[in-house]
Design an enzyme around this catalytic site. Structure first.
Site, PDB file in Angstrom:
ATOM      1  N   GLU A  77       3.436   2.177 -10.219  1.00 45.60           N
ATOM      2  CA  GLU A  77       2.375   3.040  -9.702  1.00 45.60           C
ATOM      3  C   GLU A  77       2.412   4.379 -10.424  1.00 45.60           C
ATOM      4  O   GLU A  77       3.246   4.609 -11.302  1.00 45.60           O
ATOM      5  CB  GLU A  77       2.537   3.256  -8.186  1.00 45.60           C
ATOM      6  N   ASP A 121       3.040  14.134  -5.997  1.00 47.21           N
ATOM      7  CA  ASP A 121       2.017  13.589  -6.893  1.00 47.21           C
ATOM      8  C   ASP A 121       1.261  14.707  -7.616  1.00 47.21           C
ATOM      9  O   ASP A 121       0.023  14.715  -7.654  1.00 47.21           O
ATOM     10  CB  ASP A 121       1.024  12.707  -6.119  1.00 47.21           C
TER      11      ASP A 121
END
Length: 382
Positions: free
Chosen positions: A243, A68
């Site tokens: 997401e 991420d």
């Protein structure tokens, strides 16, 4: 390339030219031109100006075991990096004057998980934003009593250097939901600040993307709108997932890249787009690509690319794609606990229709530098 000018005037040279890639995709690339010779523009006739196109390439991976990944370039001249730490128990930051410098720069722990209660487990996907003179980190966290009770939270510091800041907890973002929520990102557009986040509704197993306007960097105001739901086959492998949203504005459009499917080699990225003059809170303003724009590559052995962010190169104008991917396909056990999702950076190109071209993860260019020539004809003033 043939261009014209008049005596005593420098020719107007294009800042970008069309380049055909090996796969048949045409993109626009920045050109750096030599300065024309003064003698040449003061005499009628023809002369040539040389230019070059340079494709950016960076160490790959840039930082290992940092899923991420988020990189922002600040006005102080530094790049700041954060990402999910493998133990999921802290927030770390790095800074450096260059992208490559982030690879070896000191990593500082700026916040640690609570020993119990909220914000004590699964510290995921931090993003660093500079808003109205302060630094904010949006992140997701669960709690030891309910490790999957993951919600969005924000911390703040007023210090100029966020690595040295005293961070204040601003609390949980006030979404309308009390269910699994993560991967919040925030951006400004036309004087308004927005939040986009991934949200499961009640006990639903589907992870949607929502968008809302913000009152301040940690509070939502007004309507919370369903932006995207995993309705396409490629978004539904293993789990139904949208997401990891990230926004970039270019060419009259607002683009939101996002990730879908389970977090193994099926993980891939899609793209939403809206006209920059449209109402971003109107779902009808947005269109979604039917197929992923960035997915696993057997050629480069990068698998499950996703949860990206965008930044710019050291020249201040070349767009870069920041993402994570694994160097292998097969995973034993829950992929969330396979920590070899490495942070990676590569150039983001733009197609001639103004849409982004992500390419393939680990993409390199056969020729990093392309020489171009413009033939200039100098005419007398009419």
């Amino acid at each position: 390339m043939e261009l014209q000018t008049v005596l005593g005037h420098k020719p107007e040279l294009p800042g970008k030219i069309e380049v055909g890639l090996n796969n048949g995709i045409n993109v626009l690339a920045d050109v750096i031109w030599e300065d024309p010779d003064e003698d040449s523009i003061n005499h009628a006739g023809s002369f040539e100006i040389k230019g070059k196109i340079e494709f950016k390439e960076y160490p790959n991976p840039l930082i290992e075991q940092r899923a991420d990944p988020y990189i922002v370039r600040h006005t102080d001249g530094y790049y700041y990096f954060t990402g999910s730490y493998p133990l999921y128990d802290r927030i770390v930051l790095r800074r450096a004057k260059t992208i490559e410098g982030l690879q070896t720069s000191e990593e500082v722990v700026v916040w640690e998980a609570h020993e119990k209660g909220v914000m004590s487990e699964h510290i995921w996907a931090p993003e660093l934003h500079y808003i109205n003179g302060k630094w904010y980190i949006h992140f997701a966290a669960g709690e030891k009593e309910d490790v999957w009770g993951i919600r969005p939270y924000v911390i703040e510091t007023a210090d100029n250097n966020p690595l040295e800041g005293t961070w204040i907890e601003k609390g949980q973002v006030n979404t309308n939901f009390q269910s699994f929520s993560l991967d919040a990102t925030t951006f400004e557009h036309r004087g308004k600040r927005f939040l986009v986040w991934a949200q499961k509704v009640e006990n639903d197993t589907i992870s949607n993307l929502y968008i809302a306007e913000m009152e301040n960097p940690w509070r939502i105001k007004g309507e919370q709108v369903l932006l995207s739901t995993p309705e396409l086959e490629w978004e539904q492998i293993g789990f139904h997932v949208n997401e990891g949203a990230a926004m970039i504005k270019r060419n009259g459009k607002v683009f939101i890249a996002y990730s879908g499917s389970e977090t193994n080699h099926h993980y891939a990225m899609g793209l939403l787009s809206a006209d920059e003059d449209s109402d971003l809170l109107d779902p009808k303003s947005w269109t979604k690509t039917d197929e992923p724009v960035f997915s696993s590559s057997e050629t480069t052995s990068e698998y499950g690319p996703g949860h990206n962010s965008f930044t710019v190169a050291e020249d201040g104008k070349t767009d870069l794609l920041v993402y994570h991917a694994r160097p292998y396909k097969e995973i034993t056990g829950n992929p969330l606990y396979d920590h070899n999702r490495h942070a990676r950076v590569q150039q983001l190109l733009w197609k001639t229709d103004g849409t982004p071209y992500f390419g393939i993860p680990g993409q390199t260019f056969a020729e990093r530098t392309i020489e171009v020539t413009a033939r200039i004809t100098v005419k007398k003033n009419s």
